[in-house]
Every structure is written in C-alpha cells, then in structure tokens.
Design a protein around this motif. Structure first.
Motif, PDB file in Angstrom:
ATOM      1  N   VAL A  67      25.978  -6.517 -70.929  1.00 21.28           N
ATOM      2  CA  VAL A  67      26.110  -5.972 -72.059  1.00 21.28           C
ATOM      3  C   VAL A  67      27.297  -5.947 -72.767  1.00 21.28           C
ATOM      4  N   SER A  68      27.290  -6.188 -74.014  1.00 21.92           N
ATOM      5  CA  SER A  68      28.606  -6.437 -74.784  1.00 21.92           C
ATOM      6  C   SER A  68      29.054  -5.053 -75.412  1.00 21.92           C
ATOM      7  N   LEU A  69      30.404  -4.914 -75.615  1.00 20.34           N
ATOM      8  CA  LEU A  69      30.952  -3.694 -76.148  1.00 20.34           C
ATOM      9  C   LEU A  69      30.296  -3.468 -77.268  1.00 20.34           C
ATOM     10  N   ALA A  70      29.976  -4.447 -78.198  1.00 26.05           N
ATOM     11  CA  ALA A  70      29.251  -3.819 -79.596  1.00 26.05           C
ATOM     12  C   ALA A  70      28.057  -3.208 -79.300  1.00 26.05           C
ATOM     13  N   GLU A  71      27.304  -3.978 -78.291  1.00 29.24           N
ATOM     14  CA  GLU A  71      26.014  -3.207 -77.911  1.00 29.24           C
ATOM     15  C   GLU A  71      26.187  -1.780 -77.521  1.00 29.24           C
ATOM     16  N   ILE A  72      27.107  -1.624 -76.611  1.00 24.16           N
ATOM     17  CA  ILE A  72      27.488  -0.372 -76.037  1.00 24.16           C
ATOM     18  C   ILE A  72      27.620   0.874 -77.375  1.00 24.16           C
ATOM     19  N   TYR A  73      28.510   0.269 -78.066  1.00 31.01           N
ATOM     20  CA  TYR A  73      28.748   1.256 -79.354  1.00 31.01           C
ATOM     21  C   TYR A  73      27.656   1.484 -80.233  1.00 31.01           C
ATOM     22  N   ASP A  74      26.788   0.309 -80.277  1.00 28.30           N
ATOM     23  CA  ASP A  74      25.518   0.389 -81.263  1.00 28.30           C
ATOM     24  C   ASP A  74      24.637   1.290 -80.506  1.00 28.30           C
ATOM     25  N   MET A  75      24.523   1.222 -79.050  1.00 26.65           N
ATOM     26  CA  MET A  75      23.482   2.172 -78.507  1.00 26.65           C
ATOM     27  C   MET A  75      24.119   3.671 -78.707  1.00 26.65           C
ATOM     28  N   LEU A 103      40.202   2.804 -75.414  1.00 26.50           N
ATOM     29  CA  LEU A 103      41.157   2.392 -74.434  1.00 26.50           C
ATOM     30  C   LEU A 103      41.830   1.263 -74.587  1.00 26.50           C
ATOM     31  N   SER A 104      41.711   0.539 -75.612  1.00 23.60           N
ATOM     32  CA  SER A 104      42.355  -0.468 -75.997  1.00 23.60           C
ATOM     33  C   SER A 104      42.211  -1.191 -77.536  1.00 23.60           C
ATOM     34  N   ASP A 105      42.990  -1.910 -78.027  1.00 20.63           N
ATOM     35  CA  ASP A 105      42.994  -2.079 -79.584  1.00 20.63           C
ATOM     36  C   ASP A 105      41.611  -2.932 -79.605  1.00 20.63           C
ATOM     37  N   GLU A 106      41.056  -3.643 -78.829  1.00 22.73           N
ATOM     38  CA  GLU A 106      39.803  -4.355 -79.012  1.00 22.73           C
ATOM     39  C   GLU A 106      38.610  -3.226 -79.256  1.00 22.73           C
ATOM     40  N   GLN A 107      38.806  -2.226 -78.416  1.00 23.79           N
ATOM     41  CA  GLN A 107      37.710  -1.094 -78.362  1.00 23.79           C
ATOM     42  C   GLN A 107      37.946  -0.467 -79.862  1.00 23.79           C
ATOM     43  N   ARG A 108      39.304  -0.139 -80.290  1.00 19.48           N
ATOM     44  CA  ARG A 108      39.601   0.376 -81.634  1.00 19.48           C
ATOM     45  C   ARG A 108      38.753  -0.460 -82.592  1.00 19.48           C
ATOM     46  N   GLU A 109      39.091  -1.704 -82.577  1.00 16.54           N
ATOM     47  CA  GLU A 109      38.509  -2.518 -83.480  1.00 16.54           C
ATOM     48  C   GLU A 109      36.941  -2.748 -83.697  1.00 16.54           C
ATOM     49  N   GLU A 110      36.461  -2.643 -82.462  1.00 19.42           N
ATOM     50  CA  GLU A 110      34.871  -2.707 -82.163  1.00 19.42           C
ATOM     51  C   GLU A 110      34.360  -1.142 -82.623  1.00 19.42           C
ATOM     52  N   ALA A 111      35.125  -0.126 -82.334  1.00 18.37           N
ATOM     53  CA  ALA A 111      34.295   1.091 -82.707  1.00 18.37           C
ATOM     54  C   ALA A 111      34.412   0.986 -84.298  1.00 18.37           C
ATOM     55  N   GLU A 112      35.408   0.875 -85.105  1.00 17.78           N
ATOM     56  CA  GLU A 112      35.300   0.729 -86.558  1.00 17.78           C
ATOM     57  C   GLU A 112      34.481  -0.107 -86.782  1.00 17.78           C
TER      58      GLU A 112
END
Length: 179
Positions: A67-75, A103-112
C-alpha cells in the motif's frame, strides 16, 4: 520489513481511526496515542479536557510494497470528515482535529497532495492541518479497542461501522477480506 514506513494521523476519536487502519492490507501495526500538545506523557483524561493541545491520533506502520503512502493518506481523508474544524460528529474539541503529522519531507509533500486531492473531489474545503509534534502512546486499554471493548460500546457501534463501510466501498482491493 525492508520497505516499511510509519505515519501519524489524527481524525477524531483514535478508536475509530485505529479500527479503519487495522483492516487495510499492508498495515502491519496501529497504535493509538497523543500528539501535537505541550504536556509530556499526557493521560487520556488530560487530553480529553482539551487543555493540553494534543490530538487523539494513530501511528501506523505499513508495507510500501502493498500500500502506498498516497493511498494511506487518501484512506485517512476518505474515512473521516476533514471539513469539520475541531470535531468529528459529536466529538468536539481540538483533541478531535483533523491533522497529519509528517515524519519526513516526503510525507509532508504527500500530505499536502492528499489534502489537495480531497479538496478537488469534495464539497467544502478540508481544514486538515499539517503539524509537528512528539508522539505519546495512549494507555494500554485504548489499544486494539474495537476488537475488544469497542464492539460492546454504543458510541463505537454507532460510529465505527459506517467508517469501515466507507473504507470498503471507496478502497476495494485494499481491505482485508477477513475484516
């Protein structure tokens, strides 16, 4: 697990958010806790008072190969109401805010990006915040709550099944079949 990642999200009652993510294929661990406040090692009673600044949240670990980070945030965005400021249903207060704690820059970007995707496809606008904070696990009796006490708790019985139905409907193929 070689490709595991941990994220922290707050979407109202942590019992409800925990129940949702325990059913997701690839999620290997879910822990309820508190984050975003200014009291060290807060108790449930302190957080419920609304005076500590903490949010009820979950810290989950998942396998990025499943499962991708994008999918986790979309869920996350799709199984609570991110347009509600400091509330989810009858739960009112900053401790029930919609927030992502990257917890990382990647997570921040994906959250946005996840917030933007939600805003593009839903009426209203997400009030989900992106915050920093220190994680504190909740007391033991809050962990795995839905599997135990939760299914005898009228509040949980009213709130959690609709969230699980949303998850199954919107994210088919990402939910455990035995759930």
């Amino acid at each position: 697990m070689a490709n595991s990642e941990t994220v922290i999200v707050a979407g109202g009652c942590f019992w409800c958010t925990e129940a949702v993510f325990k059913d997701v294929i690839g999620v290997t661990e879910v822990e309820s806790g508190y984050i975003g406040g200014d009291v060290e090692n807060p108790t449930y009673k302190q957080v419920c008072s609304g005076n500590t600044g903490h949010a009820e949240a979950v810290r989950l670990t998942f396998d990025r190969d499943r499962v991708s980070l994008a999918e986790i945030y979309d869920m996350f965005m799709g199984t609570h109401d991110p347009s509600q400021l400091n509330r989810q249903g009858n739960d009112v207060g900053t401790q029930y805010r919609s927030a992502i704690f990257p917890l990382s820059d990647e997570q921040r970007e994906e959250a946005e990006a996840a917030i933007a995707r939600w805003n593009e496809s839903n009426p209203g606008e997400a009030v989900t915040t992106i915050e920093d904070g220190t994680w504190y696990p909740a007391e033991d009796y809050h962990q795995d709550y839905w599997e135990g006490e939760g299914q005898r708790n009228p509040y949980c019985m009213a709130v959690i099944p609709p969230k699980l139905m949303k998850l199954r409907k919107s994210f088919q193929g990402k939910v455990r079949e035995d759930a």
